[in-house]
Design a protein around this motif. Sequence first.
Motif, short mmCIF file in Angstrom:
data_model
loop_
_atom_site.label_atom_id
_atom_site.label_comp_id
_atom_site.label_asym_id
_atom_site.label_seq_id
_atom_site.Cartn_x
_atom_site.Cartn_y
_atom_site.Cartn_z
N VAL A 164 -5.81 -5.10 7.14
CA VAL A 164 -4.58 -4.41 6.73
C VAL A 164 -3.36 -5.27 7.07
O VAL A 164 -2.47 -5.47 6.23
N LYS A 208 -0.78 -6.92 4.32
CA LYS A 208 0.66 -6.61 4.37
C LYS A 208 1.48 -7.89 4.48
O LYS A 208 2.53 -8.01 3.86
N LEU A 235 1.15 -7.05 0.05
CA LEU A 235 0.42 -5.96 -0.60
C LEU A 235 0.56 -4.68 0.22
O LEU A 235 0.78 -4.72 1.43
N THR A 236 0.39 -3.55 -0.44
CA THR A 236 0.39 -2.26 0.25
C THR A 236 -1.06 -1.90 0.53
O THR A 236 -1.87 -1.79 -0.40
N ALA A 237 -1.38 -1.76 1.81
CA ALA A 237 -2.76 -1.48 2.23
C ALA A 237 -2.76 -0.47 3.36
O ALA A 237 -1.83 -0.41 4.17
N ARG A 238 -3.84 0.33 3.41
CA ARG A 238 -3.97 1.35 4.43
C ARG A 238 -5.45 1.65 4.66
O ARG A 238 -6.27 1.42 3.77
N VAL A 268 -6.21 -0.78 -1.09
CA VAL A 268 -5.12 -1.68 -1.46
C VAL A 268 -4.55 -1.19 -2.79
O VAL A 268 -5.30 -1.03 -3.76
N ASP A 269 -3.25 -0.95 -2.81
CA ASP A 269 -2.62 -0.50 -4.05
C ASP A 269 -2.76 -1.58 -5.12
O ASP A 269 -2.57 -2.77 -4.85
N ASP A 323 -7.12 2.00 -7.55
CA ASP A 323 -6.76 1.03 -6.52
C ASP A 323 -8.01 0.25 -6.13
O ASP A 323 -9.10 0.50 -6.65
N ARG A 355 -5.76 -10.48 -2.56
CA ARG A 355 -4.43 -10.71 -3.14
C ARG A 355 -4.55 -11.34 -4.52
O ARG A 355 -3.90 -10.92 -5.47
#
Length: 188
Positions: A98, A102, A106-109, A117-118, A133, A175
């Motif tokens: 994560v 970031k 990238l947006t990750a959670r 990952v969005d 996603d 990515r």
Amino acid sequence: MSTDTADGPAYSNEAYAAVRKAAGSRRSLYVPSVLDHAAELLTALWATGEKHGVTPAEWGWVTDLPGGALDVVSRQYESASKPERTVAQIVSLQGHLVSALKELGLTARLGGPGVIVDRGPETPRGGRDGDADVEVRIYSDGGWAFSFAVNGASVMSIVAPASQAGASQVAEIVRAFVRGELGNVFRR
């Protein structure tokens, strides 16, 4: 010609090119350190053959030595025969992933058993409506993999070390996928 650095593997440019070519025909993606490892092994195998009068080109008559070197090295990173990782180890690796994602913008959670990952505007279409996603996982008894974050989605293995450095390299591949640089790897 050999590439030799104080903190990296030693391999010939020809061996690295042969391993990269072999990787293109496999159903996995490979991080740079795994390709380096396989190229180092292939360089050593070719050198041993040359001591016995066998040139690198002659190996192609009987076997795919570059592919074999890549496959045997990959097994070290993916093998289910290794001891299982603990939940704490998996969570730690997910946290490293994560953070690395970031850092790459990238947006990750954390999401269920993996990291979500969005998708981006250039991400290949995936999921029922094409807008799923991406989910990345590290398995307790295996390696890294990613898919679209929907039930029944195809899974693509990413051969990488189960380490903080490996998580960073996995993030680079994710990515590239999210930004559309790899195309739809699930269709190759």
